[in-house]
Design a protein around this motif. Structure first.
Motif, PDB file in Angstrom:
ATOM      1  N   LYS B 100      25.277   4.666 -50.321  1.00  9.15           N
ATOM      2  CA  LYS B 100      24.873   4.612 -48.926  1.00  9.15           C
ATOM      3  C   LYS B 100      25.834   3.746 -48.116  1.00  9.15           C
ATOM      4  N   ILE B 101      26.211   2.617 -48.703  1.00 14.42           N
ATOM      5  CA  ILE B 101      27.079   1.675 -47.976  1.00 14.42           C
ATOM      6  C   ILE B 101      28.438   2.295 -47.691  1.00 14.42           C
ATOM      7  N   THR B 102      29.048   2.921 -48.715  1.00 17.28           N
ATOM      8  CA  THR B 102      30.375   3.492 -48.466  1.00 17.28           C
ATOM      9  C   THR B 102      30.302   4.634 -47.459  1.00 17.28           C
ATOM     10  N   GLN B 103      29.188   5.370 -47.494  1.00 16.93           N
ATOM     11  CA  GLN B 103      29.081   6.463 -46.520  1.00 16.93           C
ATOM     12  C   GLN B 103      28.932   5.940 -45.107  1.00 16.93           C
ATOM     13  N   ARG B 104      28.149   4.875 -44.951  1.00 12.37           N
ATOM     14  CA  ARG B 104      28.039   4.232 -43.634  1.00 12.37           C
ATOM     15  C   ARG B 104      29.409   3.725 -43.182  1.00 12.37           C
ATOM     16  N   LEU B 105      30.094   3.093 -44.112  1.00 17.88           N
ATOM     17  CA  LEU B 105      31.425   2.545 -43.809  1.00 17.88           C
ATOM     18  C   LEU B 105      32.369   3.651 -43.361  1.00 17.88           C
ATOM     19  N   ALA B 107      31.548   6.517 -42.046  1.00 18.60           N
ATOM     20  CA  ALA B 107      31.148   6.969 -40.708  1.00 18.60           C
ATOM     21  C   ALA B 107      31.665   6.001 -39.649  1.00 18.60           C
ATOM     22  N   LEU B 108      31.582   4.712 -39.947  1.00 18.68           N
ATOM     23  CA  LEU B 108      32.052   3.689 -39.017  1.00 18.68           C
ATOM     24  C   LEU B 108      33.565   3.826 -38.796  1.00 18.68           C
TER      25      LEU B 108
END
Lengths: 449, 272
Positions: B100-105, B107-108
């Protein structure tokens, strides 16, 4: 495939290594010597250290054969008279100087600023008023009575004067004397004429010789600004209020554009190259522009002796004179500059006092000065063979004194584009001149407020 | 069918002739311009002239084209190498370590593409000044070393890579760097080529940032020199054309040399 990859990586690495080495060696060398210098200076007395270190004046300017060449000349004169000065003249494009100056001033990082910068006259107020306090106030430092008054006016804010006036954009009506003589017009017939008279002459020339009187780019606002400046009016008044829809001279200038187009006496051109090409080719019998155009005119060496110059035509508007200005630029000193006082001294000594320097740059670079004592010099009174022996630059010096003084305000180019956008509708007949001006004023207002 | 002339075919050829003329003409004009004087170019001369060596001489003696070219090659070369390394590893991370974190990153990171450079320019300039990097080529290289678009481009191509191979390598005891350099990167060559060409073009043509960071004549790049030459009141068109031809050559050479890989890279590295 492996080989290609290998070769590329070796090349890239070697470039990197080479670059790193090439960079690091002189850098460390200067660093260590700099440190040593500093160390030894600390031991030495104050005044000794200041005399051993060279002070550097950094200049930003554009155009290799004009401003840069002239600045190099000025720098060598000053360097010869003063031991401890050196110059760093940074060569950039005009738009680049503006962009870089805007960014650096906006970032408030004074490290990146030069000591001296060249700014085009139409834009000077924009910088002076947008970044108050960034430019050195020179009101008491220079003798401004020695400079053309219209040049001093455009660098004045709240009766403080900020720049060093440089090249003039005094305009002239440069014509092919051979073509006009063929149509029966001598120098006297072309002296101090109006634009209406020019159109009549143009019709006659077209009928008799088949040549167009001028090359004309209807989307270029240059001629419009020449007509306006000759009338002492601008897109803005002295207080900075927009004067577009209620501007008599502007209205007449618009009408003159239409008359010129309708008379079928021009070569329509698009863009600078075509415009210059038309008189270089001999298709257009004259060009009406700032004095700096003589460089492009003279580039066609096969036309030597076939040209002459007359004062620029005037409008029927009562205040209009046979003298105007197009373009030109001036030097400004940054208030936060490291060597501000030195830069002021340099400017005063060379640009504000050396008449011989101005003769050199007129001969070598065709720069018409706005420093009045220079115009009495020998280079100005010399006969110019290209212009059939006429002393064109002495004449330009006379016209320059007649140029009405205007405060160009902050938004000359914005106003220019608003007017040129609406001029098109007027020329095509879909708007009256009054409506076109009203629309232009509305467009300008929404753009700058 | 051979040799038959049909009406649609005539139109196709006509269209192609016009299109190829339109794309070749500027190059033709550029090369003839290189051999003519400024006045001849303004007059519209289209044939080869005799000014070639004179133009070259002016460019190299008066404007030190050799140094300028070296600056450009140095900045671009280092930027491309660094950019490929950093972006490919970033993309590898985004693909291989999905959470989840890498995907958010991710997207950012993608969101930063929305910010125009004009908005970043002044703060970036302030940072560079404070790092004492003003007027250094390093300031150009470090800012060009990571490109969000190239990370995106790498990621799009990396997701097609069979994850089982990586897992097999891990089982065999290969470290993550070894997997990346020995197994993964070699099979993604075409993607690297395509990204390299893109990174090369961006860096070679970059104009605004070098303009703002570089402060002296001896540091400037080709784009700045060409811009400077063109803004003269009486431009030396012959010299400008020569400078343009010289600075276009590396792009042409690189493109033709790696054309095959470039097209392959655009289509995706792995053939099913």
């Amino acid at each position: 495939m492996k080989k290609i990859l290998l070769v590329i990586s070796v090349i890239a690495l070697s470039i990197g290594l080479f670059a790193a080495c090439a960079k690091s060696t002189p850098d460390t060398a200067t660093n260590t010597s700099g440190n040593q210098q500093k160390d030894s200076q600390q031991k030495d007395t104050e005044d000794q250290s200041s005399s051993s270190e060279k002070q550097k004046i950094t200049v930003w300017a554009w155009d290799p054969n004009f401003n840069i060449a002239i600045m190099n000349e000025a720098a060598s004169i000053y360097e010869a008279a003063h031991d401890n000065v050196e110059f760093e003249i940074v060569e950039m494009a005009k738009a680049d100087v503006e962009q870089k100056l805007h960014t650096t001033l906006a970032s408030k990082m004074t490290e990146g600023l030069p000591d001296i910068v060249l700014i085009e006259d139409y834009n000077s107020q924009k910088y002076l008023q947008s970044y108050p306090g960034s430019f050195a106030d020179l009101t008491d430092k220079l003798n401004y009575n020695d400079f053309a008054p219209y040049k001093v006016e455009l660098m004045t804010v709240d009766s403080k004067i900020y720049g060093i006036p440089f090249d003039s954009g005094v305009t002239g009506f440069f014509y092919r004397s051979d073509i006009l003589a063929e149509a029966g017009y001598g120098a006297e017939d072309l002296n101090n004429i109006t634009w209406d008279r020019l159109i009549e002459i143009g019709k006659d020339v077209k009928a008799k010789t088949g040549k167009a009187i001028i090359s004309f780019d209807k989307s270029d606002g240059g001629l419009m600004r020449i007509m306006l400046n000759s009338s002492g009016l601008w897109y803005f008044d002295a207080e900075g209020n927009i004067t577009v829809s209620n501007n008599e001279a502007l209205k007449e200038a618009m009408e003159t554009y239409k008359k010129i187009l309708d008379a079928d006496i021009i070569i329509p051109t698009a863009g600078w190259n075509e415009w210059v090409g038309a008189f270089n080719n001999g298709d257009a019998a004259s060009v009406i522009s700032g004095c700096w155009i003589t460089g492009s005119v003279k580039a066609a060496t096969d036309q030597s002796g076939k040209w002459a110059a007359a004062p620029v035509p005037r409008l029927n508007y009562t205040e209009s004179k046979n003298a105007s200005n197009l373009g030109g630029s001036s030097w400004y000193i940054l208030d936060a500059a490291q060597n501000k006082d030195l830069a002021i001294d340099f400017m005063n000594e060379v640009f504000g006092g050396n008449v011989d320097f101005y003769q050199t740059i007129l001969t070598n670079n065709g720069a018409v000065a706005s420093y009045l004592p220079a115009i009495k010099g020998s280079a100005y009174s010399a006969a110019d063979e290209f212009f059939g022996g006429q002393a064109v630059f002495a004449d330009m010096g006379k016209w320059m004194n007649e140029i009405p003084s205007i405060n160009y305000g902050l938004y000359t180019y914005e106003a220019d584009s608003a007017i040129m956008a609406n001029l098109e509708d007027y020329l095509s007949g879909s708007k009256t001149v009054e409506d076109a001006l009203k629309d232009a004023e509305a467009q300008l207002k929404s753009q700058i407020q | 069918m051979k040799g038959k002339i049909s009406i649609p075919r005539i139109f196709i050829y006509l269209f192609l002739i016009v299109a190829s003329f339109l794309s070749i003409f500027p190059f033709f004009w550029m090369t003839t311009g290189m051999t003519n004087s400024a006045v001849d170019i303004v007059r519209g001369k289209m044939t080869f002239g005799t000014m070639f060596f004179e133009n070259i001489r002016i460019l190299f003696s008066e404007y030190d084209m050799a140094l300028v070219l070296f600056n450009s090659i140095k900045v671009t070369g280092l930027t491309v190498v660094l950019c490929l390394l950093i972006c490919s590893m970033a993309a590898y991370g985004f693909v291989m370590y999905k959470s989840k974190i890498t995907q958010r990153l991710y997207a950012l990171t993608m969101l930063t593409m929305m910010i125009p450079f004009a908005a970043l320019m002044i703060p970036l300039f302030q940072i560079i000044v404070q790092f004492k990097l003003l007027n250094s080529h390093f300031a150009l290289i470090i800012t060009g070393a990571s490109s969000v678009f190239i990370i995106f481009f790498f990621r799009q191509s990396f997701v097609t890579y069979p994850f089982e191979i990586i897992q097999a390598a891990r089982v065999d005891g290969a470290g993550e760097f070894r997997i990346f350099f020995k197994i993964f990167a070699p099979s993604m060559k075409s993607t690297f080529f395509a990204a390299a060409i893109y990174a090369f073009m961006t860096s070679w043509n970059s104009y605004m940032w070098p303009l703002i960071v570089l402060q002296t004549n001896d540091k400037r790049t080709t784009t700045l020199l060409i811009s400077y030459l063109s803004s003269a009141y009486v431009p030396q068109y012959g010299v400008i054309m020569t400078a343009i031809v010289i600075s276009t050559l590396p792009i042409i050479i690189i493109f033709f040399a790696f054309q095959k890989q470039f097209v392959q890279g655009m289509l995706g590295s792995l053939k099913a």
